[in-house]
Design a protein around this motif. Structure first.
Motif, PDB file in Angstrom:
ATOM      1  N   ARG A  75      80.797  17.295  81.317  1.00 51.13           N
ATOM      2  CA  ARG A  75      81.264  18.319  80.382  1.00 51.13           C
ATOM      3  C   ARG A  75      80.090  18.917  79.603  1.00 51.13           C
ATOM      4  NH1 ARG A  75      82.897  19.289  75.130  1.00 51.13           N
ATOM      5  NH2 ARG A  75      84.726  20.626  74.955  1.00 51.13           N
ATOM      6  N   ASP A  76      79.198  18.067  79.120  1.00 48.42           N
ATOM      7  CA  ASP A  76      78.059  18.560  78.356  1.00 48.42           C
ATOM      8  C   ASP A  76      77.147  19.450  79.197  1.00 48.42           C
ATOM      9  OD1 ASP A  76      78.960  17.236  76.124  1.00 48.42           O
ATOM     10  OD2 ASP A  76      77.469  15.644  76.195  1.00 48.42           O
TER      11      ASP A  76
ATOM     12  N   ASN B  92      88.327   7.747  69.749  1.00 51.16           N
ATOM     13  CA  ASN B  92      87.064   7.151  69.321  1.00 51.16           C
ATOM     14  C   ASN B  92      86.689   7.497  67.887  1.00 51.16           C
ATOM     15  OD1 ASN B  92      85.601   5.681  71.704  1.00 51.16           O
ATOM     16  ND2 ASN B  92      86.718   7.420  72.567  1.00 51.16           N
ATOM     17  N   LEU B  93      87.686   7.708  67.048  1.00 48.46           N
ATOM     18  CA  LEU B  93      87.425   8.015  65.643  1.00 48.46           C
ATOM     19  C   LEU B  93      87.043   6.782  64.830  1.00 48.46           C
ATOM     20  CD1 LEU B  93      90.202  10.648  64.885  1.00 48.46           C
ATOM     21  CD2 LEU B  93      87.755  11.047  65.183  1.00 48.46           C
ATOM     22  N   GLY B  94      87.449   5.607  65.271  1.00 49.63           N
ATOM     23  CA  GLY B  94      87.149   4.378  64.535  1.00 49.63           C
ATOM     24  C   GLY B  94      85.659   4.095  64.461  1.00 49.63           C
ATOM     25  N   ASP B  95      85.254   3.402  63.409  1.00 47.81           N
ATOM     26  CA  ASP B  95      83.835   3.103  63.190  1.00 47.81           C
ATOM     27  C   ASP B  95      83.184   2.351  64.348  1.00 47.81           C
ATOM     28  OD1 ASP B  95      83.802   4.370  60.754  1.00 47.81           O
ATOM     29  OD2 ASP B  95      84.165   2.540  59.606  1.00 47.81           O
ATOM     30  N   HIS B  96      83.933   1.481  65.010  1.00 43.44           N
ATOM     31  CA  HIS B  96      83.350   0.661  66.070  1.00 43.44           C
ATOM     32  C   HIS B  96      83.823   1.074  67.458  1.00 43.44           C
ATOM     33  CE1 HIS B  96      81.661  -1.779  62.935  1.00 43.44           C
ATOM     34  NE2 HIS B  96      82.857  -1.925  62.401  1.00 43.44           N
ATOM     35  N   ALA B  97      84.358   2.284  67.569  1.00 39.74           N
ATOM     36  CA  ALA B  97      84.833   2.778  68.865  1.00 39.74           C
ATOM     37  C   ALA B  97      83.642   2.973  69.799  1.00 39.74           C
ATOM     38  CB  ALA B  97      85.596   4.084  68.686  1.00 39.74           C
TER      39      ALA B  97
ATOM     40  N   MET C 183      90.604  16.114  78.166  1.00 41.41           N
ATOM     41  CA  MET C 183      89.897  14.838  78.177  1.00 41.41           C
ATOM     42  C   MET C 183      89.047  14.680  76.917  1.00 41.41           C
ATOM     43  SD  MET C 183      86.691  13.532  80.475  1.00 41.41           S
ATOM     44  CE  MET C 183      85.670  14.737  79.633  1.00 41.41           C
ATOM     45  N   PHE C 184      88.324  15.743  76.569  1.00 41.19           N
ATOM     46  CA  PHE C 184      87.455  15.639  75.406  1.00 41.19           C
ATOM     47  C   PHE C 184      88.277  15.423  74.141  1.00 41.19           C
ATOM     48  CE2 PHE C 184      85.248  17.265  71.741  1.00 41.19           C
ATOM     49  CZ  PHE C 184      84.111  16.480  71.788  1.00 41.19           C
ATOM     50  N   THR C 185      89.358  16.159  73.987  1.00 41.38           N
ATOM     51  CA  THR C 185      90.201  16.010  72.802  1.00 41.38           C
ATOM     52  C   THR C 185      90.759  14.593  72.713  1.00 41.38           C
ATOM     53  OG1 THR C 185      90.742  18.354  72.837  1.00 41.38           O
ATOM     54  CG2 THR C 185      92.217  16.927  71.593  1.00 41.38           C
TER      55      THR C 185
ATOM     56  N   ARG D 207      90.439  27.875  80.420  1.00 41.62           N
ATOM     57  CA  ARG D 207      91.456  27.955  81.480  1.00 41.62           C
ATOM     58  C   ARG D 207      90.906  27.530  82.842  1.00 41.62           C
ATOM     59  NH1 ARG D 207      95.880  29.915  79.134  1.00 41.62           N
ATOM     60  NH2 ARG D 207      95.640  31.516  77.563  1.00 41.62           N
ATOM     61  N   GLN D 208      89.595  27.593  83.011  1.00 39.37           N
ATOM     62  CA  GLN D 208      88.993  27.184  84.282  1.00 39.37           C
ATOM     63  C   GLN D 208      89.022  25.667  84.461  1.00 39.37           C
ATOM     64  OE1 GLN D 208      85.061  28.894  84.263  1.00 39.37           O
ATOM     65  NE2 GLN D 208      85.854  30.971  84.053  1.00 39.37           N
ATOM     66  N   GLU D 209      88.953  24.933  83.364  1.00 43.32           N
ATOM     67  CA  GLU D 209      88.938  23.468  83.436  1.00 43.32           C
ATOM     68  C   GLU D 209      89.744  22.857  82.283  1.00 43.32           C
ATOM     69  OE1 GLU D 209      84.925  22.134  85.550  1.00 43.32           O
ATOM     70  OE2 GLU D 209      84.621  22.902  83.520  1.00 43.32           O
ATOM     71  N   PRO D 210      91.048  23.076  82.282  1.00 45.49           N
ATOM     72  CA  PRO D 210      91.852  22.561  81.163  1.00 45.49           C
ATOM     73  C   PRO D 210      91.800  21.040  81.042  1.00 45.49           C
ATOM     74  CG  PRO D 210      93.260  23.334  82.946  1.00 45.49           C
ATOM     75  CD  PRO D 210      91.859  23.746  83.285  1.00 45.49           C
ATOM     76  N   GLU D 211      91.604  20.361  82.182  1.00 46.42           N
ATOM     77  CA  GLU D 211      91.557  18.896  82.105  1.00 46.42           C
ATOM     78  C   GLU D 211      90.324  18.410  81.352  1.00 46.42           C
ATOM     79  OE1 GLU D 211      90.020  20.784  85.387  1.00 46.42           O
ATOM     80  OE2 GLU D 211      92.194  20.625  85.285  1.00 46.42           O
ATOM     81  N   MET D 212      89.228  19.155  81.393  1.00 46.84           N
ATOM     82  CA  MET D 212      88.034  18.783  80.621  1.00 46.84           C
ATOM     83  C   MET D 212      88.289  18.955  79.126  1.00 46.84           C
ATOM     84  SD  MET D 212      85.385  17.611  82.110  1.00 46.84           S
ATOM     85  CE  MET D 212      84.295  17.660  83.500  1.00 46.84           C
TER      86      MET D 212
END
Length: 167
Positions: free
Chosen positions: A24-25, A69-74, A61-63, A53-58
């Motif tokens: 993605r990056d 992974n919002l937790g401090d130790h995620a 996935m990122f969202t 619209r070209q890659e809605p799954e990306m």
């Protein structure tokens, strides 16, 4: 690919997720060093949105990974926070460059405006994931135009260059 084949290349879930984020990056997110003089970076944001619209799954996935992974130790927290910092810097630097060239008002706090931009993008992304029929391209273009109008209000000799990425 079989589960065994997947485990061969990615021995852990974290390695698999990092590989997906790497892709993605490479395609879309890593800030590029652009010598901006005005508010052109806003056009780049619109272009990014128009590619959803070209890659809605990306996008999805990122969202999902961000929320998980919002937790401090995620496991992906540090990586996602670093990405946030890079994007924030990209947008704040774009505003600073526009201010330096006289194409954006000097009384705008670039760091606060960058946070506002990221918040808009996160909200639009979530709305679009919930309702893919939303005309995000039109919303993005209208948002860009309103940002340009707001950031240039009162400047002399400003000629808005409002290209439309989705036309």
């Amino acid at each position: 690919m079989t589960q065994q084949g997947l485990l061969y290349y990615f021995p852990s879930k974290e390695e698999l997720l990092n590989a997906a984020l790497d892709i993605r990056d490479q395609r879309d997110v890593v800030p590029r060093p652009i010598p901006w003089e005005g508010l052109e970076f806003l056009d780049g944001i619109v272009e990014r949105i128009c590619r959803w619209r070209q890659e809605p799954e990306m996008v999805g996935m990122f969202t999902l990974l961000l929320v998980e992974n919002l937790g401090d130790h995620a496991p992906l927290r540090d990586r996602l926070e670093t990405r946030y910092d890079l994007v924030h810097k990209e947008y704040a630097d774009g505003i600073r460059a526009a201010q330096a060239s006289g194409t954006a008002r000097g009384d705008i706090d670039p760091d606060l405006k960058a946070i506002e931009i990221i918040a808009f993008l996160n909200g639009l992304e979530t709305s679009w994931l919930l309702k893919p029929s939303l005309p995000v391209e039109d919303v993005a273009a209208a948002w860009r135009d309103s940002q340009v109008a707001q950031m240039t209000a009162g400047l002399r000799n400003h000629r808005p260059d409002l290209s439309s990425a989705h036309e």
